[in-house]
Design an enzyme around this catalytic site. Sequence first.
Site, PDB file in Angstrom:
ATOM      1  N   SER A   1       0.858  -1.198   0.000  1.00 55.51           N
ATOM      2  CA  SER A   1       0.000   0.000   0.000  1.00 55.51           C
ATOM      3  C   SER A   1       0.882   1.233   0.000  1.00 55.51           C
ATOM      4  CB  SER A   1      -0.866   0.014   1.265  1.00 55.51           C
ATOM      5  OG  SER A   1      -1.601   1.209   1.330  1.00 55.51           O
TER       6      SER A   1
ATOM      7  N   TYR B   1      -2.866  -0.606  10.902  1.00 55.20           N
ATOM      8  CA  TYR B   1      -2.741  -0.992   9.490  1.00 55.20           C
ATOM      9  C   TYR B   1      -1.496  -0.350   8.879  1.00 55.20           C
ATOM     10  CZ  TYR B   1      -4.100  -1.211   4.518  1.00 55.20           C
ATOM     11  OH  TYR B   1      -4.130  -1.414   3.152  1.00 55.20           O
TER      12      TYR B   1
HETATM   13  N1  LIG Z   1      -8.832  -1.007  -0.819  1.00 52.99           N
HETATM   14  C1  LIG Z   1      -7.836  -0.142  -0.702  1.00 52.99           C
HETATM   15  O1  LIG Z   1      -8.042   1.088  -0.699  1.00 52.99           O
HETATM   16  C2  LIG Z   1      -6.417  -0.630  -0.592  1.00 52.99           C
HETATM   17  C3  LIG Z   1      -5.392   0.299  -0.756  1.00 52.99           C
HETATM   18  C4  LIG Z   1      -4.081  -0.120  -0.646  1.00 52.99           C
HETATM   19  C5  LIG Z   1      -3.792  -1.454  -0.380  1.00 52.99           C
HETATM   20  N2  LIG Z   1      -4.817  -2.333  -0.234  1.00 52.99           N
HETATM   21  C6  LIG Z   1      -4.452  -3.717   0.069  1.00 52.99           C
HETATM   22  O2  LIG Z   1      -5.054  -4.575  -0.879  1.00 52.99           O
HETATM   23  C7  LIG Z   1      -5.217  -5.859  -0.289  1.00 52.99           C
HETATM   24  C8  LIG Z   1      -6.639  -6.353  -0.556  1.00 52.99           C
HETATM   25  O3  LIG Z   1      -7.551  -5.462   0.066  1.00 52.99           O
HETATM   26  P1  LIG Z   1      -8.984  -5.160  -0.568  1.00 52.99           P
HETATM   27  O4  LIG Z   1      -9.115  -3.711  -0.684  1.00 52.99           O
HETATM   28  O5  LIG Z   1      -9.187  -6.007  -1.739  1.00 52.99           O
HETATM   29  O6  LIG Z   1      -9.930  -5.604   0.659  1.00 52.99           O
HETATM   30  P2  LIG Z   1     -11.046  -6.738   0.784  1.00 52.99           P
HETATM   31  O7  LIG Z   1     -11.934  -6.710  -0.397  1.00 52.99           O
HETATM   32  O8  LIG Z   1     -11.655  -6.554   2.113  1.00 52.99           O
HETATM   33  O9  LIG Z   1     -10.197  -8.081   0.756  1.00 52.99           O
HETATM   34  C9  LIG Z   1      -9.464  -8.521   1.884  1.00 52.99           C
HETATM   35  C10 LIG Z   1      -9.204 -10.003   1.707  1.00 52.99           C
HETATM   36  O10 LIG Z   1      -8.414 -10.484   2.799  1.00 52.99           O
HETATM   37  C11 LIG Z   1      -9.038 -11.651   3.330  1.00 52.99           C
HETATM   38  N3  LIG Z   1      -8.730 -11.772   4.745  1.00 52.99           N
HETATM   39  C12 LIG Z   1      -8.970 -10.879   5.738  1.00 52.99           C
HETATM   40  N4  LIG Z   1      -8.583 -11.367   6.913  1.00 52.99           N
HETATM   41  C13 LIG Z   1      -8.068 -12.608   6.673  1.00 52.99           C
HETATM   42  C14 LIG Z   1      -7.523 -13.618   7.490  1.00 52.99           C
HETATM   43  N5  LIG Z   1      -7.386 -13.479   8.824  1.00 52.99           N
HETATM   44  N6  LIG Z   1      -7.099 -14.767   6.905  1.00 52.99           N
HETATM   45  C15 LIG Z   1      -7.223 -14.960   5.561  1.00 52.99           C
HETATM   46  N7  LIG Z   1      -7.731 -14.021   4.742  1.00 52.99           N
HETATM   47  C16 LIG Z   1      -8.157 -12.864   5.294  1.00 52.99           C
HETATM   48  C17 LIG Z   1     -10.531 -11.442   3.088  1.00 52.99           C
HETATM   49  O11 LIG Z   1     -11.244 -12.667   3.018  1.00 52.99           O
HETATM   50  P3  LIG Z   1     -11.999 -13.368   4.261  1.00 52.99           P
HETATM   51  O12 LIG Z   1     -12.643 -12.299   5.072  1.00 52.99           O
HETATM   52  O13 LIG Z   1     -12.958 -14.278   3.555  1.00 52.99           O
HETATM   53  O14 LIG Z   1     -10.942 -14.108   5.013  1.00 52.99           O
HETATM   54  C18 LIG Z   1     -10.489 -10.817   1.700  1.00 52.99           C
HETATM   55  O15 LIG Z   1     -10.406 -11.831   0.725  1.00 52.99           O
HETATM   56  C19 LIG Z   1      -4.880  -5.711   1.175  1.00 52.99           C
HETATM   57  O16 LIG Z   1      -3.555  -6.140   1.404  1.00 52.99           O
HETATM   58  C20 LIG Z   1      -4.983  -4.216   1.402  1.00 52.99           C
HETATM   59  O17 LIG Z   1      -4.152  -3.791   2.450  1.00 52.99           O
HETATM   60  C21 LIG Z   1      -6.120  -1.974  -0.339  1.00 52.99           C
END
Ligand SMILES: NC(=O)c1ccc[n+]([C@@H]2O[C@H](COP(=O)([O-])OP(=O)(O)OC[C@H]3O[C@@H](n4cnc5c(N)ncnc54)[C@H](OP(=O)(O)O)[C@@H]3O)[C@@H](O)[C@H]2O)c1
Length: 327
Positions: A142, A155
């Site tokens: 990120s 985070y």
């Molecule tokens: N959205 C943003 O603005 C943004 C910006 C920068 C970076 N990111 C990064 O992008 C990545 C994906 O995020 P996203 O935005 O796509 O969010 P998301 O849609 O909420 O996806 C998060 C994923 O992580 C899984 N997860 C959460 N806790 C877990 C656990 N304890 N064990 C196994 N799996 C787990 C969730 O599945 P389950 O709940 O089914 O386990 C889900 O598949 C993350 O690393 C986030 O930090 C996101």
Amino acid sequence: MSSSLRGHRVVVTGASSGIGLATSRRLAREGARLALMARSPDGLAAAARAVADEGSTAVVLPVDVTDRPAVEAAMARAAAELGGIDALVPCAAALAYGAFTDLPAEDFDRCHDVTFRGAVNTIRPALRELERSGGTLVAVVSVASKVGMPLYSPYVAAKFGLRGFLDVLRMELRQQGSPVEVCMVHPGFVGTPFFDHATSADGTRPTPLRPVYRPEDVADAVVACLKHPRRELHVGGSTAVARIATSLARPLSELVRATYGVAGQRRRDRAPAPAPGMLWEPSGDGRADGSVAGRRSLWTAASRLAAAPLDALDTLPGVRDVLRRVR
Ligand SMILES: NC(=O)c1ccc[n+]([C@@H]2O[C@H](COP(=O)([O-])OP(=O)(O)OC[C@H]3O[C@@H](n4cnc5c(N)ncnc54)[C@H](OP(=O)(O)O)[C@@H]3O)[C@@H](O)[C@H]2O)c1
């Protein structure tokens, strides 16, 4: 890794939702064979269907990334089912939203555990397989690993830590003569269900700060790193602005983040956050988009275009070794 991903064996964590799901779909379109990890069996089943719709296959492995023995067992199964692992995309993370002074200590620790230790837990057993295949690790990190964001303290700490860890890992592997590539993709705000699912200290859902990008742009960046490895790839013009402002005009950048950065994350409708939220319960429901939709990043598309000539050279064996050191 060649510039075609057809037949490549890729493990994606966090595949039941958002960026992990969009990346799995994109990899399937490229012809990769997948192992998908997250906690939610239903979310993973939906992701596997999406992969099948793109013409590929996926092994589904429900696991909590903080459970190290379970992750090791899941990675061993992924390697057995796929016949090895060519690439790992650690994408799982969880958000605890709220001021440090309002966050319960358990939520703080859990957010850091899932986001930092969860990634390390998946990287450790996958590395053995990547060594064998001469594979690639592309972590979804990120811009919050470089520029702090108020109301995200555990985070941000986890992402800063993850970037530091991956930098060290890259140097150690290179010094050991390892063929494994270590890449990081740094998105700005992306319109995924992350914010709808977050565990929230004040009980309301946060909203991503504009500009908000599409998860598909991040998926494209992951694929670009797999085809043409480089240390870091940023997604979204806002990431460039934030990094430049923070290095050249830190007081101004801090003022903007402490004011707009806080107010801009409050939803007008004060929609309730799920309780206990994604820190403590499976959240992935097979959707890539959240309640705030993202838009295409033109800056990212332009940067990809600018990198195309180097990417083309990257397919020549001698040049590839040189580029590997400088990119
Ligand atoms: N959205 C943003 O603005 C943004 C910006 C920068 C970076 N990111 C990064 O992008 C990545 C994906 O995020 P996203 O935005 O796509 O969010 P998301 O849609 O909420 O996806 C998060 C994923 O992580 C899984 N997860 C959460 N806790 C877990 C656990 N304890 N064990 C196994 N799996 C787990 C969730 O599945 P389950 O709940 O089914 O386990 C889900 O598949 C993350 O690393 C986030 O930090 C996101």
